[in-house]
Design a protein around this motif. Structure first.
Motif, PDB file in Angstrom:
ATOM      1  N   MET A   1     -14.362  -4.057  20.330  1.00 31.43           N
ATOM      2  CA  MET A   1     -13.540  -5.003  19.576  1.00 31.43           C
ATOM      3  C   MET A   1     -13.098  -4.344  18.266  1.00 31.43           C
ATOM      4  O   MET A   1     -13.856  -3.612  17.653  1.00 31.43           O
ATOM      5  N   ALA A   2     -11.891  -4.645  17.867  1.00 25.96           N
ATOM      6  CA  ALA A   2     -11.352  -4.140  16.607  1.00 25.96           C
ATOM      7  C   ALA A   2     -11.445  -5.223  15.533  1.00 25.96           C
ATOM      8  O   ALA A   2     -11.499  -6.419  15.839  1.00 25.96           O
ATOM      9  N   TRP A   3     -11.469  -4.784  14.281  1.00 21.44           N
ATOM     10  CA  TRP A   3     -11.439  -5.719  13.155  1.00 21.44           C
ATOM     11  C   TRP A   3      -9.992  -6.074  12.820  1.00 21.44           C
ATOM     12  O   TRP A   3      -9.109  -5.211  12.891  1.00 21.44           O
ATOM     13  N   HIS A  36     -16.941 -13.293  17.329  1.00 18.51           N
ATOM     14  CA  HIS A  36     -15.867 -12.616  16.596  1.00 18.51           C
ATOM     15  C   HIS A  36     -16.300 -12.099  15.215  1.00 18.51           C
ATOM     16  O   HIS A  36     -15.495 -11.492  14.511  1.00 18.51           O
ATOM     17  N   GLU A  37     -17.556 -12.343  14.836  1.00 20.27           N
ATOM     18  CA  GLU A  37     -18.125 -11.861  13.563  1.00 20.27           C
ATOM     19  C   GLU A  37     -17.243 -12.212  12.357  1.00 20.27           C
ATOM     20  O   GLU A  37     -17.085 -11.422  11.428  1.00 20.27           O
ATOM     21  N   LYS A  54     -13.228 -10.008  14.439  1.00 25.07           N
ATOM     22  CA  LYS A  54     -13.031  -9.044  15.512  1.00 25.07           C
ATOM     23  C   LYS A  54     -12.315  -9.708  16.689  1.00 25.07           C
ATOM     24  O   LYS A  54     -12.541 -10.879  16.982  1.00 25.07           O
ATOM     25  N   ASP A  56     -10.269  -8.395  20.704  1.00 26.81           N
ATOM     26  CA  ASP A  56     -10.055  -7.315  21.665  1.00 26.81           C
ATOM     27  C   ASP A  56      -8.686  -6.661  21.544  1.00 26.81           C
ATOM     28  O   ASP A  56      -8.501  -5.534  21.997  1.00 26.81           O
ATOM     29  N   ALA A  61      -5.859 -11.470  18.534  1.00 29.65           N
ATOM     30  CA  ALA A  61      -5.972 -11.789  17.103  1.00 29.65           C
ATOM     31  C   ALA A  61      -4.878 -12.777  16.681  1.00 29.65           C
ATOM     32  O   ALA A  61      -5.138 -13.729  15.949  1.00 29.65           O
ATOM     33  N   GLU A  82      -4.516  -5.057  11.680  1.00 36.78           N
ATOM     34  CA  GLU A  82      -5.729  -4.452  12.219  1.00 36.78           C
ATOM     35  C   GLU A  82      -6.333  -3.628  11.106  1.00 36.78           C
ATOM     36  O   GLU A  82      -5.650  -2.883  10.399  1.00 36.78           O
ATOM     37  N   CYS A  84      -8.859  -0.742  10.228  1.00 39.29           N
ATOM     38  CA  CYS A  84      -9.550   0.397  10.821  1.00 39.29           C
ATOM     39  C   CYS A  84     -10.685   0.826   9.887  1.00 39.29           C
ATOM     40  O   CYS A  84     -10.444   1.414   8.837  1.00 39.29           O
ATOM     41  N   GLU A  88     -19.259   2.568   8.099  1.00 37.94           N
ATOM     42  CA  GLU A  88     -20.030   1.337   8.273  1.00 37.94           C
ATOM     43  C   GLU A  88     -21.410   1.531   7.725  1.00 37.94           C
ATOM     44  O   GLU A  88     -21.980   2.554   7.774  1.00 37.94           O
TER      45      GLU A  88
END
Length: 88
Positions: A1-3, A36-37, A54, A56, A61, A82, A84, A88
């Motif tokens: 999953m992307a943020w 989805h945090e 987050k 997919d 989104a 998005e 990136c 972390e």
């Protein structure tokens, strides 16, 4: 999953905006429960904030953002990006 980041600016008076905050908070809690945090907050100055979550894909989104009560009730204008993460 992307943020993803929904960056928003308020477009209604505070009284109108505030009436949708409980629904927005419930919506964010549902996103958290679905994995989805999500994190939400507002700027220190009046008139906007950000939702991080987050998803997919960009399409997912966009669909998520369109369900936000602050969007549904025309309380904010927003940009969706998005995000990136490099550390972390």
């Amino acid at each position: 999953m992307a943020w993803f980041a929904k960056i928003e600016a308020g477009i209604v008076d505070k009284k109108t905006f505030d009436q949708y905050v409980p629904d927005h908070k419930q919506y964010v809690q549902e996103l958290i429960n679905e994995g989805h945090e999500a994190k939400t907050g507002y700027w220190g100055e009046y008139g906007g904030g950000m939702l991080l979550f987050k998803a997919d894909s960009l399409e997912e989104a966009q669909a998520i953002v369109k369900q936000d009560p602050l969007i549904v009730n025309h309380c904010v204008k927003y940009e969706l990006h998005e995000w990136c993460v490099v550390v972390e």
